[in-house]
Design an enzyme around this catalytic site. Structure first.
Site, PDB file in Angstrom:
ATOM      1  N   CYS A  56       0.866  -1.288   0.034  1.00  0.00           N
ATOM      2  CA  CYS A  56      -0.167  -0.043  -0.021  1.00  0.00           C
ATOM      3  C   CYS A  56       0.795   1.151  -0.138  1.00  0.00           C
ATOM      4  O   CYS A  56       0.404   2.309  -0.126  1.00  0.00           O
ATOM      5  CB  CYS A  56      -0.943  -0.031   1.264  1.00  0.00           C
ATOM      6  SG  CYS A  56      -1.940  -1.442   1.297  1.00  0.00           S
ATOM      7  N   HIS A 102      -3.525   6.549   2.296  1.00  0.00           N
ATOM      8  CA  HIS A 102      -3.766   5.343   1.685  1.00  0.00           C
ATOM      9  C   HIS A 102      -5.333   4.888   2.303  1.00  0.00           C
ATOM     10  O   HIS A 102      -5.923   5.244   3.479  1.00  0.00           O
ATOM     11  CB  HIS A 102      -2.901   4.534   2.274  1.00  0.00           C
ATOM     12  CG  HIS A 102      -3.551   2.939   2.157  1.00  0.00           C
ATOM     13  ND1 HIS A 102      -4.107   2.542   0.886  1.00  0.00           N
ATOM     14  CD2 HIS A 102      -3.610   1.891   2.911  1.00  0.00           C
ATOM     15  CE1 HIS A 102      -4.221   1.106   1.141  1.00  0.00           C
ATOM     16  NE2 HIS A 102      -4.087   0.863   2.158  1.00  0.00           N
ATOM     17  N   ASN A 144     -10.468  -0.986  -0.484  1.00  0.00           N
ATOM     18  CA  ASN A 144      -8.971  -0.669  -0.192  1.00  0.00           C
ATOM     19  C   ASN A 144      -8.235  -1.395  -1.657  1.00  0.00           C
ATOM     20  O   ASN A 144      -8.378  -2.417  -1.850  1.00  0.00           O
ATOM     21  CB  ASN A 144      -8.489  -1.530   0.959  1.00  0.00           C
ATOM     22  CG  ASN A 144      -6.889  -1.494   1.095  1.00  0.00           C
ATOM     23  OD1 ASN A 144      -6.442  -1.169   0.424  1.00  0.00           O
ATOM     24  ND2 ASN A 144      -6.642  -1.762   2.370  1.00  0.00           N
TER      25      ASN A 144
END
Length: 343
Positions: free
Chosen positions: A122, A268, A299
């Site tokens: 990420c 993020h 996500n």
């Protein structure tokens, strides 16, 4: 002893264009609930996620990247042939070699651009952005294409109550080019490998080659499960909330600005509770626009920051020239934060 001629690059670098691609299939929480014992209210309250996008057979890592990259190149106002390097961050391209970046570079029509993949979870977009900035200032490329792309639906265990609802698919891309003034700040990045077990792949690929299936995970019907991403949710949450707020503040300090100077915060998109906690800890003023793209995108790991950036600019919630703090964090555990001027 011969003297090596110094490199001649641009004095600074900046993001010139951004593009995104979200798969056409929109998956609501109700679909996730077919496999796990939970509720729509629980998923929304714990993560903020209402829907996510899942890729179809034709929406490959390369195909999604090409769509997003084409938009970014057009937004930057350059030709693909001017791209000197293509950097792709992904953990869901399942061919070990060659790098998917080489296919993307070719199909976009670059002129034999350098091309490589990176695996930084990420935080991958931040890592790629930092590498791009270095190439431009060093002089090895005039324009660099940075792509974050994931098909995390391929790595999701739909029977895992802790993670089944989290992940989505998509691609985000930016073009980084020369600038006469600072527009990408110093990067604060690092890793904490002692915490690597908190986010990991359930089964290594070589377990299948060895032929011993006795320890491989099985689904509810007794079939061997494909490797998936698993995590220790509470440990990750605590780390992200407390440690990443510190990293975000360090990035502000490195750029020489305060929270009051910010226009936009693009973290993020891991969990809306993490985002809200970071906003509170950093004491961001009310005027700062905060990306919460996770609500409808889920996500998407390395793709989440450029996708959120693209949406904020497209909706007018952020505008060209705004000062934005971006921070990515995830498996490794790795992280990267910097301050940028939006394209």
């Amino acid at each position: 002893m011969a003297k090596i001629k110094p490199s001649k690059g641009a004095p600074y670098a900046r993001i010139l264009g951004v593009g995104g691609y979200r798969p056409t299939r929109v998956v609501p929480n109700e679909v996730i609930l077919e496999k796990i014992d939970s509720s729509d209210e629980w998923i929304r309250s714990r993560s903020g996620i209402e829907t996510r996008h899942w890729a179809g057979p034709e929406e490959t890592v390369a195909a999604m990247s090409i769509e997003a990259a084409g938009k970014a190149i057009a937004d930057a106002g350059i030709d693909a042939a001017q791209i000197g390097a293509v950097v792709v961050s992904t953990v869901s391209h399942f061919s070990q070699t060659p790098a998917v970046a080489t296919e993307i570079a070719d199909k976009l029509g670059t002129d034999k651009a350098a091309a490589f993949d990176i695996s930084a979870g990420c935080a991958g977009f931040g890592y790629g952005l930092t590498l791009a900035k270095g190439m431009i200032v060093e002089g090895s490329a005039e324009y660099v294409l940075v792509i974050g792309v994931e098909r995390l639906s391929d790595l999701t265990d739909l029977e895992d109550r802790a993670t089944a609802f989290l992940f989505g698919d998509g691609a985000g891309a930016v073009v980084v080019g020369p600038s006469q003034e600072p527009a990408i700040g110093p990067t604060v990045w690092g890793s904490e490998g002692d915490k690597a077990e908190t986010i990991k792949q359930t089964v290594p690929w070589d377990r299948f080659r060895l032929g011993d299936v006795s320890e491989l995970p099985l689904d509810s019907e007794g079939n061997i499960k494909f490797p998936a991403i698993t995590q220790e949710g509470q440990a990750v949450f605590r780390w992200a909330v407390f440690e990443m707020a510190k990293v975000a503040q360090q990035a502000l300090d490195a750029a020489g600005i305060s929270p009051d100077d910010l226009d936009v915060f693009i973290p993020h998109q891991a969990n809306v509770r993490i985002i809200d906690s970071m906003v509170k800890t950093l004491k961001l003023p009310e005027h700062v626009t905060v990306a919460r793209d996770i609500r409808t995108t889920g996500n998407t790991s390395a793709a989440s920051i450029p996708l959120a950036m693209e949406r904020l600019l497209a909706t007018g919630e952020a505008k060209s020239g705004d000062t934005a703090l971006v921070i990515g964090f995830g498996a490794g555990l790795v992280y990267a934060a910097t301050v940028v001027t939006l394209p």
